[in-house]
Design an enzyme around this catalytic site. Structure first.
Site, PDB file in Angstrom:
ATOM      1  N   GLY A 206       4.606  36.513  97.773  1.00  0.00           N
ATOM      2  CA  GLY A 206       4.833  35.484  98.775  1.00  0.00           C
ATOM      3  C   GLY A 206       3.622  34.608  98.959  1.00  0.00           C
ATOM      4  O   GLY A 206       2.517  34.957  98.522  1.00  0.00           O
ATOM      5  N   PRO A 207       3.789  33.462  99.596  1.00  0.00           N
ATOM      6  CA  PRO A 207       2.655  32.558  99.831  1.00  0.00           C
ATOM      7  C   PRO A 207       1.607  33.224 100.712  1.00  0.00           C
ATOM      8  O   PRO A 207       1.880  34.219 101.392  1.00  0.00           O
ATOM      9  CB  PRO A 207       3.307  31.354 100.544  1.00  0.00           C
ATOM     10  CG  PRO A 207       4.765  31.460 100.259  1.00  0.00           C
ATOM     11  CD  PRO A 207       5.054  32.909 100.103  1.00  0.00           C
ATOM     12  N   PRO A 208       0.393  32.708 100.718  1.00  0.00           N
ATOM     13  CA  PRO A 208      -0.658  33.277 101.577  1.00  0.00           C
ATOM     14  C   PRO A 208      -0.268  33.207 103.046  1.00  0.00           C
ATOM     15  O   PRO A 208       0.267  32.207 103.523  1.00  0.00           O
ATOM     16  CB  PRO A 208      -1.880  32.393 101.281  1.00  0.00           C
ATOM     17  CG  PRO A 208      -1.609  31.786  99.949  1.00  0.00           C
ATOM     18  CD  PRO A 208      -0.132  31.629  99.850  1.00  0.00           C
ATOM     19  N   GLY A 209      -0.529  34.293 103.765  1.00  0.00           N
ATOM     20  CA  GLY A 209      -0.289  34.315 105.198  1.00  0.00           C
ATOM     21  C   GLY A 209       1.094  34.749 105.623  1.00  0.00           C
ATOM     22  O   GLY A 209       1.406  34.731 106.813  1.00  0.00           O
ATOM     23  N   THR A 210       1.944  35.154 104.681  1.00  0.00           N
ATOM     24  CA  THR A 210       3.303  35.542 105.045  1.00  0.00           C
ATOM     25  C   THR A 210       3.401  36.989 105.510  1.00  0.00           C
ATOM     26  O   THR A 210       4.470  37.424 105.921  1.00  0.00           O
ATOM     27  CB  THR A 210       4.262  35.319 103.858  1.00  0.00           C
ATOM     28  OG1 THR A 210       3.707  35.914 102.682  1.00  0.00           O
ATOM     29  CG2 THR A 210       4.469  33.830 103.609  1.00  0.00           C
ATOM     30  N   LYS A 212       2.008  40.014 103.742  1.00  0.00           N
ATOM     31  CA  LYS A 212       2.160  41.050 102.707  1.00  0.00           C
ATOM     32  C   LYS A 212       1.343  42.288 103.046  1.00  0.00           C
ATOM     33  O   LYS A 212       1.854  43.414 103.003  1.00  0.00           O
ATOM     34  CB  LYS A 212       1.752  40.460 101.354  1.00  0.00           C
ATOM     35  CG  LYS A 212       2.587  39.268 100.901  1.00  0.00           C
ATOM     36  CD  LYS A 212       2.185  38.785  99.526  1.00  0.00           C
ATOM     37  CE  LYS A 212       0.822  38.131  99.546  1.00  0.00           C
ATOM     38  NZ  LYS A 212       0.801  36.878 100.325  1.00  0.00           N
ATOM     39  N   THR A 213       0.087  42.095 103.378  1.00  0.00           N
ATOM     40  CA  THR A 213      -0.772  43.240 103.731  1.00  0.00           C
ATOM     41  C   THR A 213      -0.284  43.917 105.001  1.00  0.00           C
ATOM     42  O   THR A 213      -0.273  45.153 105.105  1.00  0.00           O
ATOM     43  CB  THR A 213      -2.222  42.751 103.912  1.00  0.00           C
ATOM     44  OG1 THR A 213      -2.642  42.078 102.718  1.00  0.00           O
ATOM     45  CG2 THR A 213      -3.153  43.924 104.184  1.00  0.00           C
ATOM     46  N   GLU A 429      -0.553   3.097 112.289  1.00  0.00           N
ATOM     47  CA  GLU A 429       0.295   4.200 112.747  1.00  0.00           C
ATOM     48  C   GLU A 429       1.643   3.690 113.244  1.00  0.00           C
ATOM     49  O   GLU A 429       2.669   4.354 113.056  1.00  0.00           O
ATOM     50  CB  GLU A 429      -0.419   4.987 113.846  1.00  0.00           C
ATOM     51  CG  GLU A 429      -1.747   5.595 113.418  1.00  0.00           C
ATOM     52  CD  GLU A 429      -1.625   6.480 112.199  1.00  0.00           C
ATOM     53  OE1 GLU A 429      -0.554   7.082 111.991  1.00  0.00           O
ATOM     54  OE2 GLU A 429      -2.606   6.567 111.436  1.00  0.00           O
ATOM     55  N   HIS A 432       3.877   3.327 110.226  1.00  0.00           N
ATOM     56  CA  HIS A 432       4.491   4.603 109.832  1.00  0.00           C
ATOM     57  C   HIS A 432       5.694   4.910 110.719  1.00  0.00           C
ATOM     58  O   HIS A 432       6.778   5.264 110.228  1.00  0.00           O
ATOM     59  CB  HIS A 432       3.471   5.740 109.968  1.00  0.00           C
ATOM     60  CG  HIS A 432       2.451   5.781 108.883  1.00  0.00           C
ATOM     61  ND1 HIS A 432       2.782   5.795 107.549  1.00  0.00           N
ATOM     62  CD2 HIS A 432       1.090   5.838 108.940  1.00  0.00           C
ATOM     63  CE1 HIS A 432       1.666   5.861 106.823  1.00  0.00           C
ATOM     64  NE2 HIS A 432       0.635   5.876 107.652  1.00  0.00           N
TER      65      HIS A 432
END
Length: 620
Positions: A206-210, A212-213, A429, A432
């Site tokens: 998975g992406p970082p920060g999801t 896993k650890t 801005e 945009h």
């Protein structure tokens, strides 16, 4: 006792030895200051000057009777009495009578022999102790060198789990996948009796920060078994063979504590595909990987050891590592949806004083694309912001401010700019916002501000109404047009352009090229992928693109990218020319209040068409 404490002990012993020698020296000087010879003592006694003599073994303490009491020290001969020695030196018996001189004989001290022995032995004991600690410290250093190949895994017991499945939210499917691992570790005989073989390895992707650890720790906490944690980079050292030795030692420890979980974080540090390097340190990485493959393949069905690993780059792992029998189960942890984000926010806000009006569901909708680490940081930033405002509870305003801090960085209100630059930023801005609001495929504008955040002089925040997995071509085109709205507004209003759109142009170019070459969204080039990306492992993170097309196709790709960007820019200018009055109104309002919310913006410029959902857009 560690080496630092041993050094302290050595210094203390040496200090005590020095103090003892100094004290002994002073005592010797004190005793020799008033010394009399035995002949002088005999003469003094014969002349009637001595009042009292105290005999302590062979040491004599003499006290005179000449008005002022003073003492002197003498020493008699060993093996003879004091009276015999004085008589032999000419002292008459009447001078030795009790009326003339008082003689006191002290009994021998029971501790005299011990003190004498200690005086000789103690210095040697101190020196021996100092040498003992010095050699022990050297031996400890030698042991540290000999344990170079030992595993550095940190072991956590499962008696008192700090993380369980209740602390992990937003990944319900992943928890269900790992539930059977927990059941196997709790009741392994139930599976073994039926001949079932539990997966030896579970790879968390998975992406970082999801999380896993965190999920691996939760499995250990639920099962209540020991948990060995180590990073993939801790196996590899500059010496060849150390990594393989550490792998063997790690698995030996795991077998002794079976059942248990071995968790290898960032396994891509040692699990990269073999044969792709140019020697050097990569040979050591290959040996480490080979040893890991051998150890995982050598497990029996009754070993009760689960290997869990985490990576955000499964594409570069060696195929032998992913085959059945090793990492034969892959659990994917994706970015959480709106319900998952709300559940994660509830976990991280537990125990924090929230105001009753705080709606975590609204915050979850305003944070698309956030992972668990982002949401944890969001809650923490909200608590810090509330404390800085001297509040006792965390309110909705703190959460909204923290969202912008996480996305764009903190506000830089102290930044001084000229009125002309402020006007340019306001129109940029506003451009945009007006362009995004005019396109039905674009996300609704949530906030427009000309207050600098991070590296941006201003920002326009547009958030989708709901999460989406697939992104249509029209949505991507609308995002390109919206990003070019700021440059188009500068061109129309000031008849000039500035460097403020550099980040917008960079993102537009990348997005347009990705649409043409990666997503097959070009009618001229068709649904094909042009260029295969591959990583040069021996050059670190450098990524090259294998060019599998001709020069003619390269020219066509450049032409299609240029055509897409130019058409989008022209579309943005047409929208702003059509809604020039709205552009001026929004820019003037920004110059007055600096920040416009969604409600105030829609009062100035109601959206012409209903908005569709999509991915968030942040334009600077």
């Amino acid at each position: 006792m560690n080496s630092r404490n041993q050094s302290y002990v050595v210094y203390v012993l040496l200090f005590i030895a020095i103090i003892a020698m100094v004290i002994y020296s002073f005592s010797q000087n004190a005793t020799t200051s008033g010394v009399l010879t035995i002949n002088q003592l005999a003469s003094e006694v014969q002349n009637g000057k001595v009042a009292r003599i105290v005999t302590d073994e062979n040491k004599l303490t003499v006290t005179y009777k000449d008005g002022t009491q003073k003492s002197a020290t003498s020493t008699k001969e060993t093996g003879a009495t004091l009276v015999d020695q004085l008589t032999a030196l000419g002292v008459t018996s009447d001078k030795l009578s009790p009326d003339n001189v008082e003689i006191e004989i002290k009994p021998p001290s029971a501790w005299l022999g011990v003190a004498t022995a200690l005086g000789y032995i103690l210095p040697f004991l101190l020196l021996a102790g100092a040498f003992f600690f010095i050699f022990r410290q050297a031996q400890g250093s030698n042991n540290a060198a000999m344990s170079f190949g030992k595993s550095r895994a940190r072991m956590f017991t499962g008696d008192q789990p700090t993380v369980t499945f209740a602390d992990v939210a937003g990944v319900d499917e992943s928890k269900e996948e790992l539930q059977e691992v927990v059941e196997f570790l709790r009741e392994p005989q139930k599976f073994i009796q039926l001949g079932a073989r539990i997966p030896k390895g579970v790879l968390l992707v998975g992406p970082p920060g999801t999380g896993k650890t965190l999920l691996a720790k939760a499995v250990s906490g639920e099962a209540g078994v020991p948990f060995f944690s180590i990073s993939g980079s801790e196996f590899v050292e500059m010496f060849v063979g150390v990594g393989a030795s550490r792998v063997r030692d790690l698995f030996d420890q795991a077998k002794r504590h079976s059942p248990c979980i071995v968790f290898v974080d960032e396994i891509d540090a040692v699990g990269r595909q073999r044969g792709a390097g140019l020697g050097g340190s990569h040979d050591e990485r290959e040996q480490t990987l080979n040893q890991m493959l051998v150890e995982m393949d050598g497990f029996d069905t009754d070993t009760n050891i689960i290997i869990m690993a985490a990576t955000n780059r499964p594409d570069i792992l060696d195929p032998a590592l992913l085959r059945p029998g090793r990492f034969d189960r892959r659990v994917v942890l994706d970015r959480p949806d709106v319900r998952g984000r709300e559940a994660i926010l509830k976990v991280h806000s537990k125990g924090k004083p929230l105001e009753p009006v705080v709606d975590l569901g609204v915050i979850a909708k305003a944070t698309p694309g956030f992972v668990g680490a982002d949401l944890e940081n969001l809650v923490n930033e909200s608590a810090i912001l509330a404390a800085r405002r001297n509040k006792t509870t965390i309110g909705q305003s703190e959460f909204e401010e923290s969202i912008e801090r996480v996305i764009a960085g903190p506000e830089r209100k102290s930044r001084l700019i000229s009125e002309e630059e402020k006007r340019i930023v306001a129109y940029h801005e506003a451009g945009h916002a007006v362009v995004m609001n005019s396109l039905p495929e674009a996300d609704p504008v949530q906030k427009v501000s000309i207050i600098a955040r991070g590296m941006a002089a201003g920002y326009t925040l547009a958030l989708p109404l709901e999460d989406r997995t697939l992104t249509p071509k029209k949505k991507l085109q609308a995002e390109i047009i919206g990003l070019l709205g700021g440059r188009a507004a500068e061109d129309i209003v000031f008849d000039d352009i500035t460097s403020g759109a550099s980040n917008d142009i960079e993102r537009v170019t990348q997005l347009a090229r990705s649409m043409i070459t990666r997503l097959g969204m070009s009618e001229k080039l068709g649904p094909m992928v042009y260029g295969q990306k591959e990583e040069l492992i021996f050059l670190g993170r450098e990524i090259s693109e294998q060019r599998d097309y001709s020069e003619q196709v390269a020219e066509q790709i450049d032409g299609e990218v240029r055509k897409l960007v130019n058409e989008s820019y022209a579309k943005a200018k047409d929208i702003l020319k059509e809604h020039r009055d709205k552009l001026d109104a929004v820019a003037n309002r920004l110059l007055e209040v600096e920040t416009i919310s969604r409600e105030e913006f829609e009062k100035i410029f109601p959206p012409p068409t209903p908005k569709r959902s999509g991915t968030p857009t942040y334009a600077s």
